[in-house]
Design an enzyme around this catalytic site. Structure first.
Site, PDB file in Angstrom:
ATOM      1  N   ASP A  65      34.245  46.609  45.401  1.00 59.73           N
ATOM      2  CA  ASP A  65      33.930  47.723  46.284  1.00 59.73           C
ATOM      3  C   ASP A  65      34.361  47.367  47.703  1.00 59.73           C
ATOM      4  OD1 ASP A  65      32.600  50.269  46.236  1.00 59.73           O
ATOM      5  OD2 ASP A  65      30.913  49.399  47.313  1.00 59.73           O
ATOM      6  N   TYR A  67      34.190  46.806  51.743  1.00 59.77           N
ATOM      7  CA  TYR A  67      33.100  46.516  52.676  1.00 59.77           C
ATOM      8  C   TYR A  67      32.588  47.829  53.260  1.00 59.77           C
ATOM      9  CZ  TYR A  67      34.773  41.632  52.649  1.00 59.77           C
ATOM     10  OH  TYR A  67      35.145  40.363  52.286  1.00 59.77           O
ATOM     11  N   PHE A  78      38.390  41.754  49.686  1.00 60.45           N
ATOM     12  CA  PHE A  78      37.920  40.553  50.385  1.00 60.45           C
ATOM     13  C   PHE A  78      38.422  40.431  51.833  1.00 60.45           C
ATOM     14  CE2 PHE A  78      37.609  39.370  45.870  1.00 60.45           C
ATOM     15  CZ  PHE A  78      36.271  39.000  45.813  1.00 60.45           C
ATOM     16  N   HIS A 187      31.503  34.610  41.333  1.00 64.59           N
ATOM     17  CA  HIS A 187      31.902  35.323  42.551  1.00 64.59           C
ATOM     18  C   HIS A 187      31.748  34.399  43.761  1.00 64.59           C
ATOM     19  CE1 HIS A 187      31.877  38.449  45.679  1.00 64.59           C
ATOM     20  NE2 HIS A 187      32.484  39.207  44.784  1.00 64.59           N
TER      21      HIS A 187
END
Length: 220
Positions: A65, A67, A78, A187
């Site tokens: 998803d 930020y 990222f 993660h």
């Protein structure tokens, strides 16, 4: 929302772009923008594709998803826009790269220089409401991005897929492991990085694999 895609991707994804579900998806995103702030900005939603043409893809790093904080998301998983504080997950990614390859941690969290080398920084969902994680998860983005993963798997060879965390690992079934390298671990979030991500050496493994295939490695 107007979709401006790099020609290679536009050709590969033509059926999806003209589909009823994709039209409905774009309408839902437009409606969300009319009600409030949506990230990333319109012009950045397809950055992952436009900075990394289909023919150039060598590595795929899958996020979930965008930020949802002010000024962070710009269409790359990222990554954050220049001048924005590096988020915790990316801090751990940088920490692992330093440990793995000895590369100093950069000041910027902008990963465009990865994308332009052939790293597809793909989020499963490409938009989000401000301050509301996963708020566009039901819009149909994952149907679209699952097709993206399948297209790469079917039409390319010797691509490295970095799948971090249970959600990303669930996409393994979309990838032909006989002709691609799939790297999985936890993660990089502070909640799970210490359970496998830190010390995974995915970045050196990626470059070793690419070099063995006669493909230029990534300058991380």
């Amino acid at each position: 929302m107007e979709v401006n895609l790099e020609p290679g991707w536009k050709e590969i994804l033509e059926v999806e772009l003209e589909s009823e579900y994709f039209s409905k998806l774009l309408t839902q995103v437009d409606e969300a923008r009319q009600k409030g702030e949506v990230y990333p900005p319109k012009e950045c939603v397809f950055n992952a594709f436009n900075l990394c043409p289909f023919n150039e893809v060598r590595v795929v790093i899958l996020g979930q998803d965008p930020y949802h904080g002010v000024g962070q998301a710009h269409g790359l998983s990222f990554s954050v826009q220049s001048g924005v504080r590096t988020p915790p997950s990316l801090q751990n990614i940088y920490k692992e790269i330093k440990s793995d390859l000895g590369i100093a941690v950069p000041d910027s969290g902008n990963l465009e220089h990865w994308a332009t080398q052939g790293v597809l920084l793909l989020n499963s969902t490409l938009t989000v409401n401000a301050g509301e994680p996963n708020s566009h998860q039901q819009f149909g983005w994952s149907e679209f991005t699952d097709v993206v993963i399948k297209k790469i798997s079917n039409q390319k060879a010797q691509v490295v897929f970095m799948l971090w965390g249970k959600f990303a690992e669930s996409k393994t079934e979309l990838i032909d492991s006989s002709k691609h390298l799939i790297l999985t671990t936890t993660h990089p979030s502070p909640f799970s990085a210490h359970r496998g991500f830190l010390g995974c050496k995915h970045f050196s493994q990626t470059n070793e694999y690419l070099e063995k295939q006669g493909i230029k490695p990534i300058n991380w």
